[in-house]
Scaffold this active site. Structure first.
Site, PDB file in Angstrom:
ATOM      1  N   GLU A   1       0.831  -1.233   0.000  1.00 53.91           N
ATOM      2  CA  GLU A   1       0.000   0.000   0.000  1.00 53.91           C
ATOM      3  C   GLU A   1       0.852   1.263   0.000  1.00 53.91           C
ATOM      4  O   GLU A   1       0.525   2.237   0.679  1.00 53.91           O
ATOM      5  CB  GLU A   1      -0.933   0.032   1.214  1.00 53.91           C
ATOM      6  CG  GLU A   1      -2.258  -0.636   1.017  1.00 53.91           C
ATOM      7  CD  GLU A   1      -2.778  -0.488  -0.400  1.00 53.91           C
ATOM      8  OE1 GLU A   1      -3.102  -1.524  -0.973  1.00 53.91           O
ATOM      9  OE2 GLU A   1      -2.848   0.641  -0.927  1.00 53.91           O
TER      10      GLU A   1
HETATM   11  C1  LIG Z   1       2.420  -9.977   0.396  1.00 49.41           C
HETATM   12  C2  LIG Z   1       2.236  -8.906  -0.614  1.00 49.41           C
HETATM   13  C3  LIG Z   1       0.972  -8.545  -1.019  1.00 49.41           C
HETATM   14  C4  LIG Z   1       0.796  -7.573  -2.001  1.00 49.41           C
HETATM   15  N1  LIG Z   1      -0.469  -7.293  -2.465  1.00 49.41           N
HETATM   16  C5  LIG Z   1      -0.600  -6.524  -3.570  1.00 49.41           C
HETATM   17  C6  LIG Z   1      -1.864  -6.411  -4.227  1.00 49.41           C
HETATM   18  O1  LIG Z   1      -2.864  -6.962  -3.780  1.00 49.41           O
HETATM   19  N2  LIG Z   1      -1.932  -5.670  -5.360  1.00 49.41           N
HETATM   20  C7  LIG Z   1      -0.849  -5.040  -5.894  1.00 49.41           C
HETATM   21  O2  LIG Z   1      -0.989  -4.397  -6.915  1.00 49.41           O
HETATM   22  N3  LIG Z   1       0.357  -5.118  -5.291  1.00 49.41           N
HETATM   23  C8  LIG Z   1       0.505  -5.849  -4.157  1.00 49.41           C
HETATM   24  N4  LIG Z   1       1.721  -5.970  -3.554  1.00 49.41           N
HETATM   25  C9  LIG Z   1       2.855  -5.227  -4.104  1.00 49.41           C
HETATM   26  C10 LIG Z   1       3.330  -4.134  -3.185  1.00 49.41           C
HETATM   27  O3  LIG Z   1       2.408  -3.103  -3.143  1.00 49.41           O
HETATM   28  C11 LIG Z   1       4.727  -3.726  -3.682  1.00 49.41           C
HETATM   29  O4  LIG Z   1       5.604  -4.758  -3.305  1.00 49.41           O
HETATM   30  C12 LIG Z   1       5.167  -2.398  -3.132  1.00 49.41           C
HETATM   31  O5  LIG Z   1       4.409  -1.376  -3.694  1.00 49.41           O
HETATM   32  C13 LIG Z   1       6.622  -2.102  -3.403  1.00 49.41           C
HETATM   33  O6  LIG Z   1       6.992  -2.355  -4.730  1.00 49.41           O
HETATM   34  P1  LIG Z   1       8.276  -3.267  -5.016  1.00 49.41           P
HETATM   35  O7  LIG Z   1       8.116  -4.505  -4.243  1.00 49.41           O
HETATM   36  O8  LIG Z   1       8.473  -3.367  -6.468  1.00 49.41           O
HETATM   37  O9  LIG Z   1       9.479  -2.459  -4.358  1.00 49.41           O
HETATM   38  P2  LIG Z   1      10.270  -1.257  -5.070  1.00 49.41           P
HETATM   39  O10 LIG Z   1       9.326  -0.269  -5.644  1.00 49.41           O
HETATM   40  O11 LIG Z   1      11.302  -1.815  -5.961  1.00 49.41           O
HETATM   41  O12 LIG Z   1      10.977  -0.586  -3.801  1.00 49.41           O
HETATM   42  C14 LIG Z   1      12.247  -1.003  -3.297  1.00 49.41           C
HETATM   43  C15 LIG Z   1      12.696   0.026  -2.243  1.00 49.41           C
HETATM   44  O13 LIG Z   1      12.855   1.311  -2.866  1.00 49.41           O
HETATM   45  C16 LIG Z   1      12.061   2.286  -2.210  1.00 49.41           C
HETATM   46  N5  LIG Z   1      11.502   3.206  -3.194  1.00 49.41           N
HETATM   47  C17 LIG Z   1      11.112   2.935  -4.456  1.00 49.41           C
HETATM   48  N6  LIG Z   1      10.618   4.046  -5.033  1.00 49.41           N
HETATM   49  C18 LIG Z   1      10.677   5.025  -4.108  1.00 49.41           C
HETATM   50  C19 LIG Z   1      10.328   6.406  -4.101  1.00 49.41           C
HETATM   51  N7  LIG Z   1       9.769   6.996  -5.166  1.00 49.41           N
HETATM   52  N8  LIG Z   1      10.549   7.119  -2.965  1.00 49.41           N
HETATM   53  C20 LIG Z   1      11.115   6.550  -1.894  1.00 49.41           C
HETATM   54  N9  LIG Z   1      11.456   5.246  -1.844  1.00 49.41           N
HETATM   55  C21 LIG Z   1      11.246   4.506  -2.936  1.00 49.41           C
HETATM   56  C22 LIG Z   1      10.975   1.502  -1.497  1.00 49.41           C
HETATM   57  O14 LIG Z   1      10.474   2.197  -0.366  1.00 49.41           O
HETATM   58  C23 LIG Z   1      11.692   0.213  -1.110  1.00 49.41           C
HETATM   59  O15 LIG Z   1      12.378   0.409   0.085  1.00 49.41           O
HETATM   60  C24 LIG Z   1       1.928  -6.914  -2.545  1.00 49.41           C
HETATM   61  C25 LIG Z   1       3.204  -7.257  -2.111  1.00 49.41           C
HETATM   62  C26 LIG Z   1       3.373  -8.251  -1.188  1.00 49.41           C
HETATM   63  C27 LIG Z   1       4.757  -8.639  -0.790  1.00 49.41           C
END
Ligand SMILES: Cc1cc2nc3c(=O)[nH]c(=O)nc-3n(C[C@H](O)[C@H](O)[C@H](O)COP(=O)(O)OP(=O)(O)OC[C@H]3O[C@@H](n4cnc5c(N)ncnc54)[C@H](O)[C@@H]3O)c2cc1C
Length: 609
Positions: free
Chosen positions: A451
């Site tokens: 989220e």
């Molecule tokens: C168990 C689980 C359930 C989930 N459920 C859903 C779902 O129902 N629907 C859905 O669509 N997604 C879902 N997600 C996805 C989840 O919302 C994403 O994992 C999350 O948004 C982060 O994206 P990412 O994993 O690609 O991390 P990344 O975006 O690659 O982030 C990696 C790191 O970089 C930081 N970062 C990246 N961009 C920025 C920025 N602009 N400013 C500051 N810091 C930044 C992040 O804070 C993090 O520390 C789920 C994930 C999990 C693990």
């Protein structure tokens, strides 16, 4: 029963599934609603039936049901988890289906929705209070209803009447569940990088093709249909978030009568193995020309998605509360039973050790502060939607905007910290899976990530919310918080002049008022720095300080909530004890956080990784 009093066995206690016991804290929830100004909503004509007394009765009934029916599924949910079958179907852990059916039958899921779509017609704040109960009972299970809630809100706000009529009654009653499909392997936080395509079919529908990952409750056996809300790009769409549209893509296409029809071309092609929330299926979803319908306008999908995300952000903040509550209940029970050494207070069990007491107080004080913050947030959302006065609506909207990232980020950080304290209070037994203390911690760990990661929440606070009216919105809120101080000081003086019979606690209020006053001054100073740095074009330094700045806000509002609790309870000794503990042991961190918040970007970039 006392634990650890001889016996010589490796396992110090008969834990007999402690995780499954949940005691809904209805009095504390009702108190938080009062404190957060719930009466302002109940005063509105449309909610005349929803006074706090009625609502408290409802919460008692809902709490009883979830404690009896949902909470016992949590342990198997963790141990057994959801499983994908070779045909792509997903089987949920034992007991989930029966518990879900009971919850649907009870009608508690419908409470905050409009009556025209089978809803209960109660304020959103009441729905949030019920969410605390369901999430506390079983977090993994509660994610299904949580995402359905977000999807429902997006449809309510942006879908055509036809789509609303087709989907909302079934989603609101819980007969069908909803999901939220944003994430793709290359598009996590950067949603704008998504590549799922939507091609018009020429008959008003669209063919959706692409792969989504991490989709919570993307496939399961709890409901006859699953309504996916999917972000995708139309042909020729602009790059980035400006070219994203939102589609509703059901697992089964509804018949003209609104029943479940033909299977759509969407399937779950894999389940993730996770650290926690094993009962919640986290799916890789494949869309292969699946039929979808546009929600709202072309290329304006992010607007609709934000409706969904804002609701979900507050709900995820609530997860932090629920995890904290379960962790604290287990901690307290253990601390009252575990005998270990002689305590300085003379109590027989470890609750008499000052350090254990400190951990329990940290949990309890942050729980009450957080619940107040979340309720304050929920009440502002209701006022923003329903108050007849446009000026009130506008201000409530600003405050909800300010509070939501704080609720999400601080709430979820606390969920992890309080679950970790629970393990610490259990000592080595906390590290053994048998006690179940580990589950809360493992479950809680996802909440600061999804989220919008907590880093993104902090960025939202300084980049989108602080600039509202050039920072005036924040400064006015600081002033509103400050206006509590005279009442607090006057209660303190009245109590002291009433003499020693009133007990020793009133003196503590001076400590609370002084600490709150000082924190507010520091927060105001840091806000000034943030505004100047932002106005001077130093966005990097503003972002560098955003997380400590958010925590300053959280601690200050948390202290305010507890101080307000003292006034609302007319000086209740336990409320004073919580406010004092928070003000003297947790709130002082606001000052060193100011140094971190205003340190600037160079402090983070000087080191050569
Ligand atoms: C168990 C689980 C359930 C989930 N459920 C859903 C779902 O129902 N629907 C859905 O669509 N997604 C879902 N997600 C996805 C989840 O919302 C994403 O994992 C999350 O948004 C982060 O994206 P990412 O994993 O690609 O991390 P990344 O975006 O690659 O982030 C990696 C790191 O970089 C930081 N970062 C990246 N961009 C920025 C920025 N602009 N400013 C500051 N810091 C930044 C992040 O804070 C993090 O520390 C789920 C994930 C999990 C693990």
């Amino acid at each position: 029963m006392e634990i650890g009093n001889g016996g010589g066995s490796r396992v110090a206690a008969d834990y007999s599934d402690p995780v499954t016991e949940y005691r809904p804290p209805i009095d504390d929830i009702a108190f938080a609603m009062r404190l957060a100004g719930y009466d302002r909503i109940a005063e509105l004509e449309r909610f005349a039936h929803a006074d706090l007394e009625t609502v408290t009765g409802m919460l008692e009934e809902a709490g009883e049901l979830v404690a009896k029916v949902v909470a016992p599924t949590s342990r198997d949910g963790d141990r057994i988890g959801a499983a994908r079958n070779p045909d792509g179907s997903v089987t949920t852990p034992p007991g989930f289906k029966a518990a879900y059916d009971r919850l649907v039958e009870s009608g508690w899921l419908t409470v905050p929705y409009p009556e025209e779509y089978e809803g209960g017609g109660f304020p959103g704040a009441v729905g949030f209070a019920i969410q605390e109960l369901v999430q506390s009972a079983n977090m993994a299970f509660s994610l299904g209803p949580l995402l359905t809630h977000g999807a429902t809100d997006a449809l309510l706000a942006y879908a055509s009447d036809e789509l609303k009529d087709r989907y909302l009654p079934k989603m609101i009653t819980g007969q069908w569940m909803g999901t939220m499909n944003l994430t793709e392997p290359q598009a996590g936080t950067d949603v704008g990088a998504l590549t799922t395509r939507a091609v018009p079919n020429g008959d008003g529908t669209y063919a959706i093709t692409g792969q989504k990952i991490f989709i919570t409750w993307g496939e399961h056996d709890l409901t006859e249909n699953i309504v996916h809300l999917v972000l995708a790009r139309l042909p020729g769409a602009p790059e980035g978030t400006k070219g994203i549209s939102l589609f509703v893509v059901p697992k089964f296409l509804p018949t003209p009568e609104g029943e479940v029809g033909e299977r759509n071309l969407v399937e779950c092609i894999g389940l993730e193995e996770k650290i926690g929330i094993h009962g919640s299926p986290t799916c890789v979803m494949s869309y292969d020309g699946a039929t979808g319908w546009l929600v709202g306008e072309e290329h304006r999908g992010m607007r609709a998605m934000f409706v969904m995300m804002n609701v979900a952000r507050l709900s995820v903040g609530m997860q932090g509360l629920s995890n904290s509550v379960r962790a604290h209940q287990q901690s307290l029970e253990y601390a009252k039973q575990r005998v270990q050494g002689r305590t300085v207070t003379g109590e027989r069990t470890i609750i008499g050790h000052p350090d254990v007491r400190r951990m329990l107080m940290t949990q309890k004080a942050t729980i009450e502060a957080l619940r107040g913050l979340l309720m304050l947030n929920a009440v502002q959302i209701d006022l923003a939607h329903h108050h007849p006065d446009a000026a009130v609506r506008e201000r409530a909207e600003e405050l909800a905007g300010l509070l939501t990232p704080i609720s999400k980020a601080w709430g979820t950080d606390l969920g992890v910290e309080n679950a970790s304290l629970n393990i610490q209070i259990h000592g080595g037994h906390g590290y053994i899976e048998e006690t179940g203390a580990g589950q809360f911690w493992r479950d809680a760990r996802i909440s600061p990530i999804y989220e919008g990661t907590n880093g993104v929440q902090a960025a939202d606070l300084v980049s989108r919310k602080l600039p509202v009216r050039d920072g005036q919105s924040f400064l006015e809120f600081i002033e509103e918080l400050r206006s509590l101080l005279p009442d607090l000081r006057s209660l303190s003086e009245r109590s002291e002049s009433a003499g020693p019979d009133r007990g020793a606690e009133p003196k503590g209020l001076t400590v609370v008022a002084d600490a709150l006053e000082s924190a507010l001054a520091t927060l105001e100073r840091t806000t000034g720095w943030m505004r100047r740095a932002g106005a001077g074009g130093d966005a990097a330094s503003v972002l560098a300080g955003s997380a400590p700045y958010l925590k300053q806000w959280a601690l200050t509002v948390g202290a305010w909530v507890l101080a307000k609790g003292v006034l609302v309870s007319e000086g209740d000794a336990d409320r004073i004890a919580l406010a004092r503990f928070f003000a003297s042991q947790l709130l002082p961190e606001v000052e060193p956080l100011a140094a971190a918040a205003t340190a600037g970007i160079e402090e983070l970039t000087a080191y050569r990784f």
